[in-house]
Structures are given as C-alpha cells and as structure tokens.
Design an enzyme around this catalytic site. Structure first.
Site, PDB file in Angstrom:
ATOM      1  N   HIS A   1      39.157  42.431  43.747  1.00  0.00           N
ATOM      2  CA  HIS A   1      38.296  41.248  43.693  1.00  0.00           C
ATOM      3  C   HIS A   1      39.044  39.938  43.884  1.00  0.00           C
ATOM      4  O   HIS A   1      38.444  38.893  43.997  1.00  0.00           O
ATOM      5  CB  HIS A   1      37.536  41.204  42.373  1.00  0.00           C
ATOM      6  CG  HIS A   1      38.406  40.794  41.212  1.00  0.00           C
ATOM      7  ND1 HIS A   1      39.272  41.663  40.606  1.00  0.00           N
ATOM      8  CD2 HIS A   1      38.553  39.608  40.579  1.00  0.00           C
ATOM      9  CE1 HIS A   1      39.910  41.027  39.638  1.00  0.00           C
ATOM     10  NE2 HIS A   1      39.499  39.779  39.599  1.00  0.00           N
TER      11      HIS A   1
HETATM   12  C1  UD1 Z   1      36.541  35.244  38.594  1.00  0.00           C
HETATM   13  C2  UD1 Z   1      37.884  34.653  38.193  1.00  0.00           C
HETATM   14  C3  UD1 Z   1      38.962  35.740  38.274  1.00  0.00           C
HETATM   15  C4  UD1 Z   1      38.550  36.934  37.466  1.00  0.00           C
HETATM   16  C5  UD1 Z   1      37.198  37.431  37.943  1.00  0.00           C
HETATM   17  C6  UD1 Z   1      36.732  38.612  37.158  1.00  0.00           C
HETATM   18  C7  UD1 Z   1      38.278  32.278  38.711  1.00  0.00           C
HETATM   19  C8  UD1 Z   1      39.012  31.355  39.568  1.00  0.00           C
HETATM   20  N1  UD1 Z   1      38.300  33.572  39.059  1.00  0.00           N
HETATM   21  O1  UD1 Z   1      36.632  35.610  39.962  1.00  0.00           O
HETATM   22  O2  UD1 Z   1      40.171  35.230  37.765  1.00  0.00           O
HETATM   23  O3  UD1 Z   1      39.523  37.934  37.581  1.00  0.00           O
HETATM   24  O4  UD1 Z   1      36.239  36.367  37.802  1.00  0.00           O
HETATM   25  O5  UD1 Z   1      35.568  39.165  37.702  1.00  0.00           O
HETATM   26  O6  UD1 Z   1      37.710  31.871  37.730  1.00  0.00           O
HETATM   27  N2  UD1 Z   1      29.030  36.442  41.901  1.00  0.00           N
HETATM   28  C9  UD1 Z   1      27.853  37.138  41.748  1.00  0.00           C
HETATM   29  N3  UD1 Z   1      27.406  37.349  40.488  1.00  0.00           N
HETATM   30  C10 UD1 Z   1      28.055  36.910  39.390  1.00  0.00           C
HETATM   31  C11 UD1 Z   1      29.237  36.196  39.561  1.00  0.00           C
HETATM   32  C12 UD1 Z   1      29.715  35.981  40.817  1.00  0.00           C
HETATM   33  O7  UD1 Z   1      27.232  37.553  42.706  1.00  0.00           O
HETATM   34  O8  UD1 Z   1      27.584  37.144  38.264  1.00  0.00           O
HETATM   35  C13 UD1 Z   1      29.538  36.228  43.272  1.00  0.00           C
HETATM   36  C14 UD1 Z   1      29.191  34.885  43.841  1.00  0.00           C
HETATM   37  O9  UD1 Z   1      28.946  35.056  45.202  1.00  0.00           O
HETATM   38  C15 UD1 Z   1      30.451  34.087  43.653  1.00  0.00           C
HETATM   39  C16 UD1 Z   1      31.523  35.136  43.780  1.00  0.00           C
HETATM   40  O10 UD1 Z   1      30.963  36.319  43.244  1.00  0.00           O
HETATM   41  O11 UD1 Z   1      30.598  33.064  44.589  1.00  0.00           O
HETATM   42  C17 UD1 Z   1      32.775  34.799  43.036  1.00  0.00           C
HETATM   43  O12 UD1 Z   1      32.512  34.509  41.677  1.00  0.00           O
HETATM   44  P1  UD1 Z   1      33.530  33.552  40.852  1.00  0.00           P
HETATM   45  O13 UD1 Z   1      33.146  33.514  39.418  1.00  0.00           O
HETATM   46  O14 UD1 Z   1      33.637  32.261  41.544  1.00  0.00           O
HETATM   47  O15 UD1 Z   1      34.919  34.246  41.026  1.00  0.00           O
HETATM   48  P2  UD1 Z   1      35.344  35.768  40.853  1.00  0.00           P
HETATM   49  O16 UD1 Z   1      35.794  36.252  42.165  1.00  0.00           O
HETATM   50  O17 UD1 Z   1      34.295  36.544  40.135  1.00  0.00           O
END
Ligand code: UD1
Length: 386
Positions: free
Chosen positions: A213
């Site tokens: 991820h």
């Molecule tokens: C985040 C953390 C990472 C952690 C990971 C665990 C940061 C910079 N990154 O990364 O350190 O290891 O969480 O999972 O804070 N999305 C969904 N549903 C959700 C959440 C996210 O669909 O409930 C999708 C969205 O398209 C979003 C993307 O995932 O843009 C990324 O989510 P984000 O929270 O920005 O970062 P992670 O990659 O999850």
C-alpha cells in the site's frame, strides 16, 4: 483524606487503520484508572470505509469515537491542513491536558502540530523510527511529530539513538515496548477462531500473504509491473493471498493492470478485518509486505517476512526478528523463498519489551509525570504502584 480530584483529560487521536490497532490497548489501559484519566477518542476520518475503519474498531473492541472529524481522503497537505483546522476548534472547546498520537500517518502529525501551537503537551507513541528516506510521507510525519512531542515512547533501541542524535532531550524518551504487540497478544485467541483459511480454501503453512500500500511503491506502474513478474514465479510454488488496500486497487485500475493481476494462484481479496488478517499471517509460510506493522507482527508470529522496500525504519525486525529487506529485487526474493520452502530461513526471537505490556508502561509514565496535577494524597497512589 483525599481532596476532590480532577481527571487528566487525554485526547487520543487516530485516523488510519494501523492507528486503531495501536490505540486499542492504550484506551483499555487508561480505563483501568477511571478516577485519574478520562480518555477521549478522536477519529479524524482519514480512513472511513467500512473495511478500513468500522470493521477494525469492532474487531478490536474499541468504543465508538467520542469525536469524529469527517476529514476523508485528499492530497497530503490538504488532508493534514483539514485535520488541523477541524481539530483546533475541538481542542479549544474541550481543553484536553494531553494529546496522545500514535504512529506516522498524516493524522499523527496534524494533531501534534495543533497541540504544539496551542501549547498542549504531546505524547508520541512509536517515536524515533527512521527510514532515512524522505520520499516517504511517513518519514516527514515521524521527524516532525517527534520534534514537537513532550513524551517520546519508543519500541526499539534504534529509535532512542535516532532521537538523541537529533538532539532531543533524554528525559523525554521512554523505551516502553510495542503497543502493536499488546494488541496482537490480546487478540490472538479470538483471531484463532477466524474462518478465513476455510473461506479462501487455504492450508496452514501452504500459502504466501502479500500486502502492498506504500505510495512510493503502488503509485508507480513500473514497480507494480516488477511485482507482477515476481508473483508469476512465486504463484507456481504456492498460492498467494493479496488483501488489496483501496489505494492499490485504484492504482491497478488506473494503470490498466487489472487483467494482468488475474493469474492462477493469486487470490485478491478486499482489505481484511484485524482478526482475519492476524489469522492469515500466523498460518502463512511467508509474508511479503511493504507495511511496517506487518514486519513486527511477522516477527512475533515467527513467520518469515520479506520487506519489498529498500529499507526499514524497524531494524530490530531484521536484527532479531524474521524480517529481511529485499526491495523489489526478483533474484533476491526468489532465493529467500527457496530458503523458506526448504525450511532453511533464519528463526527470529522476540525483541526486548515486546511482551504485551507497553501500554501499561506508557500509562504509568504519564501518570507519574502528572502526579502533582491530581489532588489526591500520595497514599492514594500506592495501590496503583506509582
Ligand atoms: C495511510 C498512511 C500510511 C499507512 C496507511 C495504512 C499517510 C501519509 N499514510 O496511507 O502511512 O500505512 O494509511 O493503511 O497518512 N481510501 C479509501 N477508503 C478509506 C481510506 C482511503 O478508499 O477508508 C483510498 C482513497 O482513495 C485515498 C487512498 O485510499 O485517496 C489513500 O488513503 P490515505 O489515507 O491518503 O493514505 P493510505 O495510502 O491509506
């Protein structure tokens, strides 16, 4: 006689999936001191999907958040700024005495910055870990959170060294162990009841687990193609279970790689709940991952772990545990896989203080520091061994 007491109001701020795991044992430990501590669980809403948030809360027995900020997804700076803006109002209104943050996600840094600006003490759990790779957003979050924190709770000695090198005061640093392992130990028995192996038609020690991820891997098509190449060979040796994070799923779609990921022996599932995932990890033959927490869990389960990044901020998992950092080097990965299948892989040991009691130590450190704040007489604290 005890005077009228006041409680220490601790804001426990979480946002993303690994935060929920880390905060669960801390909240239950704080609840052992109902006369002294009032924990307030604040969820920023960084993760919001059923699978990424609600399911994990349920598996961990976490109470519903007291405060939910509905921030959602967005580019790093915007997401961080939005959390700050919304949290600032809440902190001004609620006036907590301490803000506790865990890990290294955007919610961690945002909360630490707001607290620092409002001059409210910050406790950082999992302080001092460093990948020394500033292309990782998490590395920026770690360094900056530690810089403004008043309590730095560490999981391994390398973290203490890093913090001291950065000039942070020794009195702020407390080596306490790993709350992620507290959570694992608490949930291990429950996780053994999971039916995930049956559901996916897997045999104990007869499959590999893959998780991906990290933005620096899954946001690049060439890296996903490299991974596909590795999976093609690995899939000939054993089935691979791949619970897919939403970021990764979106990228596979955007890069038009969906068809390429359809291959025999690759089982792609939705993001899994905590208990199912623990069960899957503990019965795997090998784990391939870019996650930090999973390197630690693999060490405790004594399952071989190949870290698909160029470095790890958790060197104890390599030095003492079952982890090897391979990057995306296909030859290296296949060599290690052979060793694992031949049962010649190294065996790991439990790192110091990863005994399931980190939360207990953390809460004690906090209470001791605040002892003058409480208006109980000294003798009151004897029963708490403080
Ligand atoms: C985040 C953390 C990472 C952690 C990971 C665990 C940061 C910079 N990154 O990364 O350190 O290891 O969480 O999972 O804070 N999305 C969904 N549903 C959700 C959440 C996210 O669909 O409930 C999708 C969205 O398209 C979003 C993307 O995932 O843009 C990324 O989510 P984000 O929270 O920005 O970062 P992670 O990659 O999850």
């Amino acid at each position: 006689m005890a005077k009228i007491n006041r409680k220490l109001k601790i804001f426990c701020v979480v946002g993303a999936r690994p935060n929920f795991v880390k905060i669960a044992p801390l909240i239950s430990e704080m609840k052992k001191y109902p006369k002294l501590i009032q924990p307030i669980l604040v969820h920023t809403g960084q993760h919001y999907d059923q699978a990424m948030s609600k399911e994990i809360f349920k598996d961990l027995g976490l109470p519903k958040p007291d405060i939910y900020l509905y921030v959602g997804s967005g580019p790093h700076a915007k997401q961080t700024a939005e959390i700050m803006t919304r949290l600032d109002d809440v902190i001004v209104r609620e006036k907590p005495h301490l803000i506790l943050v865990v890990g290294d996600v955007n919610s961690t840094l945002a909360a630490a910055l707001v607290a620092a600006k409002l001059r409210i003490p910050v406790a950082h759990v999992e302080a001092g870990l460093r990948s020394f790779n500033e292309n990782m957003p998490e590395e920026i979050n770690r360094v900056l959170t530690d810089r403004v924190a008043d309590f730095l709770f560490t999981t391994e000695h390398s973290a203490n060294k890093n913090l001291l090198k950065e000039g942070l005061a020794k009195q702020k640093i407390f080596f306490v162990g790993n709350v992620m392992i507290d959570a694992l130990k608490k949930s291990k028995i429950k996780s053994q009841k999971s039916k995930i192996l049956k559901r996916l038609n897997l045999k104990e020690k007869g499959y590999a687990v893959l998780t991906l991820h990290r933005a620096e891997i899954v946001d690049q098509k060439e890296k996903l193609l490299k991974i596909l190449n590795i999976l093609k060979v690995l899939g000939q040796k054993l089935p691979i279970v791949f619970p897919v994070h939403p970021r990764t799923r979106q990228n596979i779609k955007d890069f038009e790689l969906e068809n390429k990921f359809k291959m025999p022996n690759l089982i792609m599932t939705e993001a899994l709940g905590y208990l199912d995932f623990l069960n899957l990890e503990s019965n795997a033959k090998v784990i391939l991952t870019d996650s930090g927490g999973i390197q630690e869990e693999a060490t405790i389960f004594n399952i071989p772990c190949l870290t698909l990044r160029e470095e790890t901020e958790r060197p104890i998992t390599v030095k003492v545990g079952t982890n090897i950092v391979t990057g995306l080097n296909k030859d290296k990965i296949l060599k290690e896989i052979k060793r694992i299948l031949d049962n010649k892989f190294k065996t790991g040991h439990t790192p110091p203080l990863w005994d399931g009691r980190a939360s207990e130590r953390i809460v004690k450190v906090i209470l001791k520091k605040y002892i003058k704040f409480f208006q109980f007489t000294r003798s009151f604290f004897k029963k708490y061994d403080l």
